[in-house]
Design a protein around this motif. Structure first.
Motif, PDB file in Angstrom:
ATOM      1  N   GLU A  43       0.829  -1.221   0.000  1.00 17.29           N
ATOM      2  CA  GLU A  43       0.000   0.000   0.000  1.00 17.29           C
ATOM      3  C   GLU A  43       0.862   1.270   0.000  1.00 17.29           C
ATOM      4  N   GLN A  44       2.167   1.094   0.185  1.00 14.58           N
ATOM      5  CA  GLN A  44       3.073   2.252   0.191  1.00 14.58           C
ATOM      6  C   GLN A  44       3.779   2.437  -1.151  1.00 14.58           C
ATOM      7  N   VAL A  45       3.326   1.672  -2.159  1.00  9.40           N
ATOM      8  CA  VAL A  45       3.971   1.716  -3.475  1.00  9.40           C
ATOM      9  C   VAL A  45       2.961   2.111  -4.547  1.00  9.40           C
ATOM     10  N   PHE A  46       3.361   3.049  -5.396  1.00 10.37           N
ATOM     11  CA  PHE A  46       2.564   3.452  -6.563  1.00 10.37           C
ATOM     12  C   PHE A  46       3.423   3.226  -7.803  1.00 10.37           C
ATOM     13  N   VAL A  47       2.843   2.674  -8.879  1.00  5.93           N
ATOM     14  CA  VAL A  47       3.632   2.460 -10.099  1.00  5.93           C
ATOM     15  C   VAL A  47       3.007   3.195 -11.285  1.00  5.93           C
ATOM     16  N   GLY A  48       3.851   3.554 -12.239  1.00 10.74           N
ATOM     17  CA  GLY A  48       3.371   4.230 -13.440  1.00 10.74           C
ATOM     18  C   GLY A  48       4.288   3.964 -14.617  1.00 10.74           C
ATOM     19  N   ASN A  49       3.928   4.514 -15.771  1.00  7.23           N
ATOM     20  CA  ASN A  49       4.708   4.358 -17.011  1.00  7.23           C
ATOM     21  C   ASN A  49       5.937   5.254 -16.973  1.00  7.23           C
ATOM     22  N   GLY A  50       6.960   4.771 -16.300  1.00  4.24           N
ATOM     23  CA  GLY A  50       8.152   5.587 -16.133  1.00  4.24           C
ATOM     24  C   GLY A  50       7.948   6.538 -14.963  1.00  4.24           C
ATOM     25  N   SER A  51       9.048   6.965 -14.339  1.00  5.78           N
ATOM     26  CA  SER A  51       8.840   7.891 -13.220  1.00  5.78           C
ATOM     27  C   SER A  51       8.366   9.244 -13.735  1.00  5.78           C
TER      28      SER A  51
ATOM     29  N   LEU B 243       7.807  11.579  -0.088  1.00  5.87           N
ATOM     30  CA  LEU B 243       7.550  10.667  -1.204  1.00  5.87           C
ATOM     31  C   LEU B 243       8.875  10.474  -1.943  1.00  5.87           C
ATOM     32  N   VAL B 244       9.220   9.220  -2.188  1.00  8.14           N
ATOM     33  CA  VAL B 244      10.478   8.901  -2.869  1.00  8.14           C
ATOM     34  C   VAL B 244      10.130   8.266  -4.212  1.00  8.14           C
ATOM     35  N   THR B 245      10.681   8.802  -5.314  1.00  6.56           N
ATOM     36  CA  THR B 245      10.418   8.181  -6.618  1.00  6.56           C
ATOM     37  C   THR B 245      11.689   7.518  -7.140  1.00  6.56           C
ATOM     38  N   GLN B 246      11.491   6.413  -7.825  1.00  5.87           N
ATOM     39  CA  GLN B 246      12.597   5.708  -8.485  1.00  5.87           C
ATOM     40  C   GLN B 246      12.103   5.196  -9.838  1.00  5.87           C
ATOM     41  N   THR B 247      13.040   4.608 -10.589  1.00  4.69           N
ATOM     42  CA  THR B 247      12.717   4.133 -11.934  1.00  4.69           C
ATOM     43  C   THR B 247      13.528   2.874 -12.244  1.00  4.69           C
ATOM     44  N   VAL B 248      13.018   2.024 -13.124  1.00  2.00           N
ATOM     45  CA  VAL B 248      13.835   0.891 -13.590  1.00  2.00           C
ATOM     46  C   VAL B 248      14.617   1.281 -14.848  1.00  2.00           C
TER      47      VAL B 248
ATOM     48  N   VAL C  71       8.759   1.950 -16.733  1.00  2.00           N
ATOM     49  CA  VAL C  71       8.222   1.673 -15.401  1.00  2.00           C
ATOM     50  C   VAL C  71       8.930   2.543 -14.369  1.00  2.00           C
ATOM     51  N   GLY C  72       8.137   3.260 -13.587  1.00  2.00           N
ATOM     52  CA  GLY C  72       8.672   4.027 -12.469  1.00  2.00           C
ATOM     53  C   GLY C  72       7.747   3.830 -11.278  1.00  2.00           C
ATOM     54  N   TYR C  73       8.190   4.273 -10.104  1.00  2.00           N
ATOM     55  CA  TYR C  73       7.370   4.043  -8.909  1.00  2.00           C
ATOM     56  C   TYR C  73       7.637   5.108  -7.859  1.00  2.00           C
ATOM     57  N   ALA C  74       6.638   5.268  -6.979  1.00  5.05           N
ATOM     58  CA  ALA C  74       6.773   6.188  -5.852  1.00  5.05           C
ATOM     59  C   ALA C  74       6.518   5.404  -4.581  1.00  5.05           C
TER      60      ALA C  74
END
Ligand SMILES: *Cc1c(COP(=O)(O)O)cnc(C)c1O
Length: 351
Positions: free
Chosen positions: A78-86, A203-208, A219-222
């Protein structure tokens, strides 16, 4: 200009990404992609997903991937959000979490997508000057704001801010959201993700795209407390409720499972970076300390723009920003050792 365009479209200044050349012979050190391919297990997982099931919509919540990310960072799904790239994740953050009554704060030299999103979502912003050595001075952010965002390490400088400074900011700044964009953190920084349970506005964002060699998968995520994640989900579900496709979910999940490959490739990039820094310093470059998969380097005795043009003649592309304060620097992505050697050879013949 067109009479059919909306008011906002007239006022947009879109982001300009680094060139993706159509000729493949160029040595491409301009967009911070990983020089090594993705884990073989990622390719296998994507192939396994290429079946008749592609006729079905993907999981709208990307639960498999969010769980893989949560396990990797020892947090809750529940602490992870994903999207199309960060980049897409950041777009949702700008819309969902930055307020409009006060300006958003970010460094004057930083990721140039931030002001673009401010234009799109009509968010006022204030650029905070980096020190002369391009370091972030946290005390300058102790002022009223509608949110704060910066990459760590910063782009395009590569400079790292230590976690204790981020924590000092979080202790002072409790009324607005602080976003740490960790696109490059795996190349030498410590993630702030360990702080999310202590600070509800972090909020911390990262990316693959960079450290996991999957820029083409998008794919990216917060990561943050569920209250922040829920805001992002509300925006996502008002925009595109199936953001990640089946191949992206399968491939990115496999990337988090192959920790050994990830560590190996990051390590190779880091040691190549250190070797390249030594070589370029020998050629008279002034180099900003880098914790990223690129270096920010100023040549001596030639302008950065001239040098970028000359390198292109040698079939090597790097990034030049024609902007105040950084127009004598080049941003050079770390390539394979072979590519870096070619770069050094070309520089020797030019300089
Ligand atoms: C590359 C980059 C991103 C975007 O990465 P995606 O490919 O969209 O995941 C975000 N922030 C910074 C600072 C970057 O350099």
């Amino acid at each position: 200009m067109s009479r059919y365009w909306s008011r906002i479209v007239h006022s947009l200044t879109p982001y300009v990404p680094g060139e993706q050349p159509k000729i493949s012979k160029l040595i491409k050190l301009n967009t911070n992609e990983n020089p090594y391919g993705p884990s073989p297990k990622v390719l296998e997982a994507i192939r396994a997903e290429v079946t008749d099931s592609l006729r079905l919509y993907p999981d709208p919540n990307s639960d498999q991937l969010r769980q893989a990310i949560a396990d990797n960072f020892e947090i809750e799904r529940e602490q992870v959000f994903v999207g199309n790239g960060s980049d897409e994740v950041l777009a949702h953050i700008f819309q969902a979490l930055f307020k409009h009554d006060q300006p958003l704060l970010f460094p004057d030299i930083t990721y140039s997508f931030y002001p673009v999103y401010c234009g799109l979502y009509e968010i006022a912003y204030r650029e905070i000057a980096l020190r002369d050595d391009f370091s972030i001075h946290i005390d300058d952010y102790f002022q009223s704001n509608g949110g704060i965002i910066f990459p760590n390490p910063n782009a395009p400088t590569g400079r790292l801010l230590v976690l204790s400074e981020i924590e000092r900011l979080l202790q002072k700044n409790t009324d607005s959201v602080v976003v740490v964009d960790e696109a490059y953190v795996d190349f030498g920084g410590d993630s702030a993700v360990g702080l999310i349970n202590h600070y509800p506005n972090l909020l911390v964002t990262q990316t693959v795209s960079k450290s996991r060699s999957l820029a083409g998968l998008r794919v990216g995520y917060a990561m943050g407390q569920s209250e922040l994640i829920e805001a992002l989900v509300r925006v996502k579900d008002s925009f595109n409720s199936y953001p990640l496709d089946r191949l992206a979910i399968a491939g990115a999940s496999a990337a988090f499972a192959d920790v050994d490959y990830f560590k190996q490739t990051c390590h190779r990039v880091i040691s190549s970076r250190e070797a390249l820094i030594t070589d370029l310093e020998g050629l008279g470059f002034n180099i900003i300390p880098s914790a990223a998969n690129f270096i920010f380097a100023a040549p001596s005795n030639i302008s950065a723009q001239q040098l970028a043009d000359a390198l292109r003649e040698h079939g090597i592309i790097i990034r030049y920003f024609n902007k105040p304060r950084i127009d004598n620097f080049l941003r050079i992505t770390i390539g394979t050792d072979d590519e870096n050697r070619s770069l050094v050879q070309a520089l020797k013949s030019i300089l």
